[in-house]
Every structure is written in C-alpha cells, then in structure tokens.
Design an enzyme around this catalytic site. Structure first.
Site, PDB file in Angstrom:
ATOM      1  N   SER A 141     -20.821  87.571 -11.991  1.00 31.60           N
ATOM      2  CA  SER A 141     -19.580  87.738 -11.226  1.00 31.60           C
ATOM      3  C   SER A 141     -19.870  88.324  -9.849  1.00 31.60           C
ATOM      4  O   SER A 141     -18.965  88.577  -9.068  1.00 31.60           O
ATOM      5  CB  SER A 141     -18.595  88.629 -11.993  1.00 31.60           C
ATOM      6  OG  SER A 141     -19.209  89.859 -12.350  1.00 31.60           O
ATOM      7  N   ASN A 180     -17.312  98.570 -18.896  1.00 30.64           N
ATOM      8  CA  ASN A 180     -15.938  98.212 -19.262  1.00 30.64           C
ATOM      9  C   ASN A 180     -14.910  99.142 -18.616  1.00 30.64           C
ATOM     10  O   ASN A 180     -13.885  98.684 -18.107  1.00 30.64           O
ATOM     11  CB  ASN A 180     -15.781  98.216 -20.782  1.00 30.64           C
ATOM     12  CG  ASN A 180     -16.645  97.154 -21.438  1.00 30.64           C
ATOM     13  OD1 ASN A 180     -17.217  96.311 -20.739  1.00 30.64           O
ATOM     14  ND2 ASN A 180     -16.754  97.191 -22.753  1.00 30.64           N
ATOM     15  N   THR A 186      26.309  75.813  -0.137  1.00 28.71           N
ATOM     16  CA  THR A 186      25.997  75.733  -1.563  1.00 28.71           C
ATOM     17  C   THR A 186      25.707  74.251  -1.802  1.00 28.71           C
ATOM     18  O   THR A 186      26.309  73.389  -1.145  1.00 28.71           O
ATOM     19  CB  THR A 186      27.179  76.180  -2.461  1.00 28.71           C
ATOM     20  OG1 THR A 186      28.277  75.288  -2.248  1.00 28.71           O
ATOM     21  CG2 THR A 186      27.612  77.606  -2.152  1.00 28.71           C
ATOM     22  N   HIS A 187      24.768  73.975  -2.683  1.00 29.07           N
ATOM     23  CA  HIS A 187      24.341  72.582  -2.923  1.00 29.07           C
ATOM     24  C   HIS A 187      23.862  71.919  -1.639  1.00 29.07           C
ATOM     25  O   HIS A 187      23.913  70.699  -1.515  1.00 29.07           O
ATOM     26  CB  HIS A 187      25.476  71.743  -3.532  1.00 29.07           C
ATOM     27  CG  HIS A 187      26.188  72.408  -4.672  1.00 29.07           C
ATOM     28  ND1 HIS A 187      25.816  72.245  -5.978  1.00 29.07           N
ATOM     29  CD2 HIS A 187      27.228  73.286  -4.681  1.00 29.07           C
ATOM     30  CE1 HIS A 187      26.616  72.968  -6.760  1.00 29.07           C
ATOM     31  NE2 HIS A 187      27.470  73.620  -5.990  1.00 29.07           N
ATOM     32  N   SER A 207       1.290  65.665  15.930  1.00 32.28           N
ATOM     33  CA  SER A 207       0.786  64.567  15.120  1.00 32.28           C
ATOM     34  C   SER A 207      -0.288  63.829  15.908  1.00 32.28           C
ATOM     35  O   SER A 207      -0.184  63.685  17.127  1.00 32.28           O
ATOM     36  CB  SER A 207       1.939  63.619  14.783  1.00 32.28           C
ATOM     37  OG  SER A 207       1.428  62.327  14.483  1.00 32.28           O
ATOM     38  N   LYS A 253       5.986  64.207  17.890  1.00 30.20           N
ATOM     39  CA  LYS A 253       6.152  65.142  16.767  1.00 30.20           C
ATOM     40  C   LYS A 253       5.850  66.594  17.113  1.00 30.20           C
ATOM     41  O   LYS A 253       4.900  66.910  17.810  1.00 30.20           O
ATOM     42  CB  LYS A 253       5.232  64.727  15.606  1.00 30.20           C
ATOM     43  CG  LYS A 253       5.620  63.429  14.932  1.00 30.20           C
ATOM     44  CD  LYS A 253       6.984  63.453  14.268  1.00 30.20           C
ATOM     45  CE  LYS A 253       6.986  64.275  13.007  1.00 30.20           C
ATOM     46  NZ  LYS A 253       6.350  63.641  11.871  1.00 30.20           N
ATOM     47  N   ASN A 257       5.634  69.580  14.429  1.00 30.46           N
ATOM     48  CA  ASN A 257       5.775  69.781  12.985  1.00 30.46           C
ATOM     49  C   ASN A 257       5.767  71.258  12.571  1.00 30.46           C
ATOM     50  O   ASN A 257       5.013  72.051  13.133  1.00 30.46           O
ATOM     51  CB  ASN A 257       4.641  69.051  12.245  1.00 30.46           C
ATOM     52  CG  ASN A 257       4.741  67.544  12.405  1.00 30.46           C
ATOM     53  OD1 ASN A 257       5.843  67.004  12.545  1.00 30.46           O
ATOM     54  ND2 ASN A 257       3.601  66.873  12.418  1.00 30.46           N
ATOM     55  N   GLU A 308       5.637  74.916   6.209  1.00 28.37           N
ATOM     56  CA  GLU A 308       5.276  74.068   5.059  1.00 28.37           C
ATOM     57  C   GLU A 308       4.131  74.673   4.258  1.00 28.37           C
ATOM     58  O   GLU A 308       4.102  74.587   3.023  1.00 28.37           O
ATOM     59  CB  GLU A 308       4.889  72.667   5.554  1.00 28.37           C
ATOM     60  CG  GLU A 308       6.066  71.894   6.115  1.00 28.37           C
ATOM     61  CD  GLU A 308       5.601  70.635   6.833  1.00 28.37           C
ATOM     62  OE1 GLU A 308       5.849  69.544   6.296  1.00 28.37           O
ATOM     63  OE2 GLU A 308       4.987  70.735   7.904  1.00 28.37           O
ATOM     64  N   GLN A 350     -13.518  88.796 -17.272  1.00 31.31           N
ATOM     65  CA  GLN A 350     -14.179  88.650 -15.976  1.00 31.31           C
ATOM     66  C   GLN A 350     -13.443  87.621 -15.104  1.00 31.31           C
ATOM     67  O   GLN A 350     -13.577  87.620 -13.887  1.00 31.31           O
ATOM     68  CB  GLN A 350     -15.645  88.230 -16.183  1.00 31.31           C
ATOM     69  CG  GLN A 350     -16.444  88.113 -14.907  1.00 31.31           C
ATOM     70  CD  GLN A 350     -17.932  88.057 -15.183  1.00 31.31           C
ATOM     71  OE1 GLN A 350     -18.553  89.077 -15.483  1.00 31.31           O
ATOM     72  NE2 GLN A 350     -18.516  86.880 -15.112  1.00 31.31           N
ATOM     73  N   LYS A 390     -10.412  88.340 -11.722  1.00 36.13           N
ATOM     74  CA  LYS A 390     -10.495  88.793 -10.328  1.00 36.13           C
ATOM     75  C   LYS A 390     -10.181  87.740  -9.275  1.00 36.13           C
ATOM     76  O   LYS A 390      -9.417  87.993  -8.327  1.00 36.13           O
ATOM     77  CB  LYS A 390     -11.891  89.358 -10.058  1.00 36.13           C
ATOM     78  CG  LYS A 390     -12.226  90.543 -10.920  1.00 36.13           C
ATOM     79  CD  LYS A 390     -13.716  90.823 -10.901  1.00 36.13           C
ATOM     80  CE  LYS A 390     -14.146  91.711 -12.038  1.00 36.13           C
ATOM     81  NZ  LYS A 390     -13.890  91.138 -13.387  1.00 36.13           N
TER      82      LYS A 390
HETATM   83  N1  ARG Z   1     -18.692  91.745 -14.708  1.00 28.54           N
HETATM   84  C1  ARG Z   1     -17.886  92.223 -15.764  1.00 28.54           C
HETATM   85  C2  ARG Z   1     -16.435  91.876 -15.514  1.00 28.54           C
HETATM   86  O1  ARG Z   1     -16.140  91.489 -14.455  1.00 28.54           O
HETATM   87  C3  ARG Z   1     -18.005  93.714 -15.858  1.00 28.54           C
HETATM   88  C4  ARG Z   1     -17.816  94.252 -17.240  1.00 28.54           C
HETATM   89  C5  ARG Z   1     -18.899  93.753 -18.090  1.00 28.54           C
HETATM   90  N2  ARG Z   1     -18.921  94.403 -19.347  1.00 28.54           N
HETATM   91  C6  ARG Z   1     -19.620  93.913 -20.358  1.00 28.54           C
HETATM   92  N3  ARG Z   1     -19.616  94.558 -21.448  1.00 28.54           N
HETATM   93  N4  ARG Z   1     -20.306  92.803 -20.261  1.00 28.54           N
HETATM   94  O2  ARG Z   1     -15.611  91.945 -16.376  1.00 28.54           O
END
Ligand code: ARG
Length: 487
Positions: free
Chosen positions: A31, A118, A163-164, A285, A291, A293, A298, A330, A333
């Site tokens: 990651s 963790n 409305t509508h 355009s 144009k 735009n 959008e 993981q 993110k």
């Molecule tokens: N890279 C992991 C994540 O984003 C970190 C936690 C990893 N923990 C583990 N026990 N492998 O979630």
C-alpha cells in the site's frame, strides 16, 4: 523480532518465514504507493508512542532520544524527497520503521513495543481524515460566501422559481442562492459531526486485544490532538465508520454542488440566458467557433459519480468483514483520497466561478412574469376577496386554459375577458407583476424582500460559529506538527 537483514523474507515481520515473498505478492500486498500520504501522521504518531513508552518506563530515555532524533531525520528526508519508498517495504509504517533502523540501529527495534500496524494505520488515517474534514469545511464556507456575494450583488433580482422545471412562482435570486446556503450549512454540520467521531484515538488497541504493557492511551491521544480514545480495542482496529462518514458527507456535498452545477448549465444556455459565465471559467469547441461551454459546471456534476462510487465501494468492503482487522481494510484509503482531492478541487474552483458570473436580472424577471407564474397570486387575490381557494384555483385554471388556447398571457387580457371568468377580476386588476408576487411573501422562510434580507443577515453569525470551530480544531490538531518540529 528477527533483524530485517537476517530474515529470509527480508521483511520486518519475517521471523517465521523461510522463503522470500513472491514478487507478485509484494506488488499486490503493497500500500506504500498510496499510504505514503500518511507519512507525516505516521511519524508524529510514532514520536507520541515512543514518548509514552519512555514515560511509562517501558523503554529507556536514551532509546527515546535516539528514536525521536531518527524519526525527525526520516521526516526531513521525506520532505526533501530523498526517502526511498520501496515496494518491498509494503506500507508507510514499515517504510518509516525500516529507515529508522538504518539511521539509529537497534533502539529502532523498541519503537513497535505495545503497538501494531492495526492500531497504527487506524490512528494515521483518523489524523489524516480530520485535516481533510477541516479543509473541506473551509472550502464550503468559501462557497457559501460566494453564494452570499451573488445575492448581495443582485439584491432585487427576481427569477422564476420552478417545480418540475416548469415556471412555478417568482422568487428572489438571493432566496435561491440562500437555499444552496442552507444545504451547505447542513453539510458543514455533517462534517463537524464526522470530525467528532473521527477524532478519537485507536492507538494502544494493539493488534486487537489491547497490550500487555502499562501504556497510557490518554497521553498519546493528547499529544496527537485527539478529543478522546476509542473505548473498545476490537472496535478500534476494525472500525472504519469514520471513513464511511467522511465519504457519505463528501457524497452529499457533491450532490448539492452537482444540483447547483446543473442549474448553472441550464441558466447559461441561450434558451434561458439567465447568466453568462466568465471567459476564465468556460471553454470553447474545437469545431464550432460559436461555442462557450460550461465545462466546469459539467465536471462538478460529473465528478459526483466517482464520489458516490467510493462510498458504495467502502460500504461494500466493510459489509462482510468478521472482527477485527482484515487486509480488505487496506482498500479503505484510495477512495477517500480521491473523494477528498476531487471535492477539494471543486471547492476551490466553484467560488471564483460564482463570483465572476454575470447574471441578467432583466431576462430572469421577464421569465418570472411569463409562463403564468403569477397564477397562484391571482388565485390568492380572489381568496382575499372572499372566494374559497379551491374555487379560485378552478377559476384561474380556466383563465390559463383560455390564454393557452388563444395564445395570450395574463397582461393581454381585457377587463371583459377577465369578467367572463369572475366579476371580482374585472373591478380591480389582480397583482400581475413578479414584484407583486415577491412583495406578498414576507413570511418566515419565504421570498419576500424583508425576510430574505433577514435570512441573509443570519448567515454571518451561522458561518462565524463554524469558522471559530475550524480555528479551534486547527490549533488542537497542530499538536501533531509540534511533535515533528520540537527537539
Ligand atoms: N497497510 C496496512 C493497511 O493499510 C496496514 C495494516 C497492516 N496490518 C496487518 N496486520 N497486515 O491496512
């Protein structure tokens, strides 16, 4: 723990492995490509953790000094762009710890005492998210400011309310802008709420069950600017509600901005002609020379799709996970990064676009008077002469039907024509201008000039309270930076 160099897998967790990880697994598992965005939070979190370990007598003060010095050096290298983010390091946590080991040697091995990746990743992510929340809140305040500025610039402007998407009743442009102000104030409320639940420290939950050392979780929470600590260790490492709350808030914000964007697209058509976008906020355009735009609007509308997508993805990732941490998490993110980046961008471009847009009040007011948008007011006029509303509705409906057949509008009708529908309509002329319709609605929450002015005035206080909150929380969470900078 086995020294990284001497483990067969070359990993900080490599003790129980006798062969290196397959290169494809490294690639899938890593990651580091995205969680490097947590570097600042991760290092500050490590400093706080190390200080707590030393204060509790779990590690020696000399080791703490080395760890702090080394972590600050790693942070310096990351800022300078000289730190090497290696795929084989897997994630930001191992990358930082690995580099720390290179710099200070064996004391680095004591940092991970009473901690797990963790609780570490959950802590980093919460710290990252709270900053994102404050950034988004500031952007929303700026957007509300721009909406207020439009209203203030055209205080008298009247437009058709719909409305509508059919002309319904005249409203003040300012009233329409303040409607978006209300939506965005609710979004700010949601962000404050999200912040409150996000800013709790999971650190000290360990892998899942708590740790066997006499740690002080309140201390690390305080050092890192948290409002409190997560109460259950299992929940602390398994919970991603704060991620879903953030994505959900982002989705509603995007939805509101998308509705506004849609109106800007419609209003800027020659068919409507209510607004002209500034050249700096429109595009042309490559084939059609005429144009201009509304691409920005959008894109605001279009990008809402990906923000919703990230919310659904995260809800889905979480739905089948047994307690506690699973590697599925993981996946939490990238969607947030993208949503926050996308929305952050939108919130930077929308305010100046709104401020630079030219409105055409004459066109809007003309439209507000047409399309029988005054029919309700004529019915109300009859009611005020004593006619029951349902009857008045029927009478004016017949007038509208007649006009539609004859190709006429209300102002074209003669007294005789009005009288044919009701004698009450012949004697005094009913209110027939959009201005009359506005003036008649000085009721709380309505579009009358006085009540809209009062509503607008209230926004200053409402926004001021949230600005103060942002300032206060910004100071509180800057505790993190103090850890990175202090000696
Ligand atoms: N890279 C992991 C994540 O984003 C970190 C936690 C990893 N923990 C583990 N026990 N492998 O979630």
């Amino acid at each position: 723990m086995t020294d990284a160099e001497s483990s067969a897998s070359g990993k900080l967790w490599g003790g129980r492995f006798s062969r290196p990880t397959d290169a494809l697994v490294d690639e899938l598992n890593a990651s580091i490509g995205f969680d490097r965005r947590f570097a600042r939070q991760d290092i500050a979190g490590s400093i706080a953790h190390a200080r707590m370990l030393a204060q509790q007598g779990i590690i020696a003060n000399d080791d703490l000094s080395e760890i702090e010095r080394g972590l600050r050096q790693v942070w310096g290298e990351i800022q300078a762009g000289t730190h090497e983010f290696r795929l084989s390091d897997e994630d930001i946590h191992l990358s930082v710890e690995g580099r720390l080991r290179e710099i200070i040697g064996s004391p680095a091995g004591r940092l991970h005492t009473g901690r797990s990746r963790n609780d570490q990743v959950a802590t980093d992510f919460r710290m990252w998210s709270r900053e994102a929340i404050l950034m988004l809140a500031a952007g929303i305040i700026d957007t509300i400011d721009a909406l207020l500025a439009v209203g203030d610039h055209y205080p008298e402007a009247i437009m058709p309310g719909y409305t509508h998407l059919q002309r319904a009743q005249p409203v003040l442009l300012r009233h329409h802008m303040l409607a978006y102000g209300e939506m965005l104030l609710r979004d700010l409320d949601r962000l404050q709420d999200t912040f409150r639940r996000t800013n709790q420290s999971p650190l000290g939950a360990g892998a899942l069950a708590g740790v066997t050392y006499p740690i002080d979780r309140e201390m690390t929470a305080n050092l890192l600017g948290f409002d409190g600590v997560c109460q259950n260790s299992l929940d602390a490492v398994a919970d991603r509600d704060f991620v879903i709350d953030t994505l959900s808030a982002c989705s509603q914000i995007s939805m509101h901005l998308s509705r506004l964007a849609e109106e800007l697209v419609i209003w800027s058509t020659p068919e409507f002609g209510f607004i002209e976008l500034d050249d700096a906020f429109a595009t042309g355009s490559s084939i059609m020379p005429q144009k201009k735009n509304p691409d920005v609007a959008e894109l605001i509308r279009g990008k809402t799709g990906r923000v919703y997508g990230h919310l659904i993805a995260m809800l889905t990732v979480n739905k089948g996970l047994p307690l506690t941490y699973n590697k599925d998490l993981q996946e939490d993110k990238e969607g947030v990064f993208d949503s926050v980046d996308t929305l952050g961008m939108i919130l930077r471009v929308l305010p100046p676009m709104l401020r630079s847009t030219t409105f055409h009040p004459e066109v809007m007011e003309r439209a507000a008077g047409g399309g029988f948008a005054l029919a309700t007011d004529i019915a109300d006029y009859l009611v005020k002469q004593g006619m029951p509303f349902r009857e008045a509705h029927e009478v004016v409906g017949s007038v509208v039907g007649y006009c539609a057949r004859e190709g006429k509008d209300f102002p074209d009708l003669t007294s005789d024509e009005w009288r044919a529908f009701s004698p009450m309509l012949a004697e005094t002329r009913p209110p027939l201008t959009p201005r009359d319709a506005i003036r008649a609605r000085n009721v709380l929450g309505g579009t009358g000039d006085e009540v809209v002015l009062a509503a607008r005035a209230l926004f200053d206080d409402r926004l001021g309270t949230i600005r103060d909150w942002i300032d206060q929380k910004s100071v509180q969470i800057a505790a993190l930076d103090a850890l990175l900078n202090s000696e």
